[in-house]
Write a protein that holds these residues in place. Structure first.
Motif, PDB file in Angstrom:
ATOM      1  N   ASP A  71       0.806  -1.219   0.000  1.00 26.05           N
ATOM      2  CA  ASP A  71       0.000   0.000   0.000  1.00 26.05           C
ATOM      3  C   ASP A  71       0.845   1.277   0.000  1.00 26.05           C
ATOM      4  N   VAL A  72       2.148   1.149   0.134  1.00 21.86           N
ATOM      5  CA  VAL A  72       3.021   2.322   0.198  1.00 21.86           C
ATOM      6  C   VAL A  72       3.004   3.053  -1.146  1.00 21.86           C
ATOM      7  N   VAL A  73       2.723   4.353  -1.086  1.00 17.40           N
ATOM      8  CA  VAL A  73       2.688   5.177  -2.300  1.00 17.40           C
ATOM      9  C   VAL A  73       3.817   6.211  -2.348  1.00 17.40           C
ATOM     10  N   THR A 123       4.367   6.899   3.265  1.00 20.13           N
ATOM     11  CA  THR A 123       2.936   7.157   3.273  1.00 20.13           C
ATOM     12  C   THR A 123       2.291   6.009   2.512  1.00 20.13           C
ATOM     13  N   ALA A 124       1.199   5.480   3.057  1.00 18.62           N
ATOM     14  CA  ALA A 124       0.483   4.392   2.394  1.00 18.62           C
ATOM     15  C   ALA A 124      -0.972   4.796   2.194  1.00 18.62           C
ATOM     16  N   LYS A 125      -1.550   4.278   1.146  1.00 21.71           N
ATOM     17  CA  LYS A 125      -2.979   4.479   0.881  1.00 21.71           C
ATOM     18  C   LYS A 125      -3.607   3.104   0.714  1.00 21.71           C
ATOM     19  N   ARG A 126      -4.619   2.855   1.523  1.00 21.90           N
ATOM     20  CA  ARG A 126      -5.290   1.560   1.487  1.00 21.90           C
ATOM     21  C   ARG A 126      -5.905   1.343   0.101  1.00 21.90           C
ATOM     22  N   ARG A 127      -5.647   0.190  -0.447  1.00 18.65           N
ATOM     23  CA  ARG A 127      -6.201  -0.142  -1.760  1.00 18.65           C
ATOM     24  C   ARG A 127      -7.649  -0.570  -1.606  1.00 18.65           C
ATOM     25  N   THR A 128      -8.444  -0.230  -2.584  1.00 18.52           N
ATOM     26  CA  THR A 128      -9.835  -0.696  -2.606  1.00 18.52           C
ATOM     27  C   THR A 128      -9.957  -1.735  -3.690  1.00 18.52           C
TER      28      THR A 128
END
Length: 129
Positions: A71-73, A123-128
């Motif tokens: 999830d790391v962006v 920074t990570a963004k949860r994947r959908t």
């Protein structure tokens, strides 16, 4: 979803006023992570081991927060010696070559303690689905 703070339990977090991570909605913001080995409570001498420890702590923090390394962006790498760049980036490549977040490498004058050679923040963004 309310903001959630993740802590390692270190008294320094309270003293310095920071969290290991802040979870805000689908985002996880991880503080700069150094190469401290929490299993042995020591700092390895070599930058490769320190970098691997950074990723162990980062991955454990992400997991606790319900995220994965995938999830790391964004990643920012701080090193104190440009001669360590290849060793640090080799470990980053091992861990992130399939993920390929936007990344920046900075060579800085010093980190918090003299034995710290690398610090990584992500920074990570949860994947959908």
């Amino acid at each position: 979803m309310p903001r959630r703070l993740i802590s390692t339990g270190s008294p320094f977090e309270k003293t310095a006023g920071y969290s290991r991570a802040v979870i805000d909605g689908d985002f996880a913001f991880l503080a700069g992570t150094t190469g401290y080995d929490y299993a042995t409570m020591t700092m390895p001498i070599d930058v490769t081991s320190q970098t691997r420890n950074c990723f162990k702590t980062i991955e454990a923090t992400l997991k606790e927060a319900g995220f994965a390394l995938a999830d790391v962006v964004r990643a920012t790498y701080y090193i104190v010696d440009v001669a360590d760049a290849d060793a640090v980036l080799a470990v980053c490549g091992e861990r992130l070559s399939e993920i390929r977040p936007a990344a920046t490498l900075l060579v800085v004058a010093a980190l918090f303690k003299p034995d710290m050679k690398v610090e990584i923040e992500v920074t990570a963004k949860r994947r959908t689905a």
